[in-house]
Scaffold this motif. Structure first.
Motif: not given
Length: 377
Positions: A176-184
């Motif tokens: 979900r961090y990828y969905m909201w930020t593009g990476y982790t």
């Protein structure tokens, strides 16, 4: 416990649990004409993303015709020459199987390991041959059209993407961090990298911050549970029929945690319906749609019971998705300009046969009224 949950679901859903009733939401969404002002992507003025939980492509759509499911003519092979569907339990090979149980779409299934360590074990450096030792035999189970007719009807009516993958071989939050930020946070700044559901408070830049800076409207639709703050566990509570199941991962970033009413990070990410006080799950979404105030970019976080997490029935999620469609189509003009993306964050240890990213998971199943494409077809 399952019987209690079934009773509560039936109290909420009523007669709409029947597929014939749910399917009307699909028929209405498909029948409403799309905006064709330019005939281009510019006709899409609203993007809505509902990311559900923990299902793989083969698990849901392996039996769907016309996709890279079990009918894939060119599956990856093991060194032995056997197809990737042959997964050994140490004694014999286990092939994908349909569990012998009634009404699987309404069953509370077994949750499987789905963390970084067991994910790497299953992936096995790209050999992709340790799924059963890492996850258990249930990793090879799949559902059919008879089990989840609503999901198949969605795939029939709109677009299904069969070669999209979860961003991260691991648990919910990093995906979900990828969905909201593009990476982790994998550059080592802002509190990352994050490999699990640690939820410690992070500081790298999120997409809503970029949208805000660019003047693009956005919003999170969710239920507040017992409060979208530390005291309310940021919406992740024991009552599975309220809250957001912790799936609004923006609330694990300090910018949102520290925000106050009046800040966009609070007003757009830390507000929602209050089912405990009698609100309907979709009251705010439907009100915004009917008033023509649906933001340009929206995300929806469902309560646990409707998230399709593998230890909750798939068809509880079907009911929830049908209600989302009903809300979005309540204003045909808004729906005509809206693209709805229904995705899954990761696989919960349920196998898929494509080698890339370990599984055909977090599969970006797309229900789009406007965007007409089929994955590599």
């Amino acid at each position: 416990m399952p019987e209690v949950n079934r009773r509560r679901f039936l109290q909420l859903a009523g007669a709409t649990t029947a597929f014939t009733a749910l399917s009307s939401s699909i028929q209405r969404a498909a029948a409403l004409p799309a905006n064709h002002r330019t005939g281009s992507i510019e006709d899409v003025e609203h993007i809505v993303v509902l990311m559900q939980e923990n299902r793989s492509f083969d698990h849901y759509f392996g039996k769907l015709r016309g996709v890279r499911g079990f009918g894939d003519p060119r599956p990856v092979a093991h060194d032995s020459g056997k197809s990737i569907w042959h997964q050994s339990n140490g004694t014999k090979d286990i092939l994908p199987f349909h569990p012998d149980a009634d009404d699987l779409g309404m069953q509370f299934l077994e949750g499987l390991p789905h963390g970084w360590t067991d994910g790497q074990q299953a992936y096995n450096g790209g050999k992709y041959d340790k799924w059963i030792p890492a996850k258990g035999t249930t990793t090879m189970a799949y559902l059919t059209r008879e089990d989840i007719p609503f999901h198949y009807a969605l795939a029939d009516a709109f677009t299904v993407c069969d070669a999209y993958h979860c961003s991260f071989i691991g648990s919910t939050d990093p995906n979900r961090y990828y969905m909201w930020t593009g990476y982790t946070g994998n550059d080592g700044t802002g509190g990352g990298p994050v490999l699990g559901n640690d939820e410690l408070g992070y500081g790298w830049t999120t997409y809503p911050e970029r949208l805000e800076q660019a003047g693009v409207s956005w919003k999170i639709y969710q239920d507040i549970g017992d409060g979208l703050d530390k005291a309310g566990s940021w919406g992740w509570i024991e009552d599975a029929y309220r809250g957001n199941y912790g799936d609004n991962s923006l609330l694990y970033f300090n910018k949102y945690r520290d925000a106050k009413p009046g800040d966009p990070w609070y007003d757009k990410a830390r507000t929602g319906t209050d089912a405990k006080s009698g609100d309907g799950y979709f009251d705010r979404l439907k009100a915004d749609v009917k008033a023509g105030k649906l933001p340009q970019i929206s995300w929806i976080a469902a309560p646990e019971a409707f998230s399709e997490h593998s230890n909750w029935p798939s068809n509880y999620g079907a009911w929830y998705i049908a209600q989302v469609l009903d809300a979005l189509t309540s204003n045909p003009e808004v729906w005509s300009k809206t693209a709805l993306f229904i995705t899954f964050d990761e696989n919960d240890g349920i196998s898929g046969h494509l080698r890339s990213q370990g599984a055909d998971l977090g599969t970006r199943r797309v229900v789009a009224a406007l965007v007409a494409f089929r994955s590599h077809r």
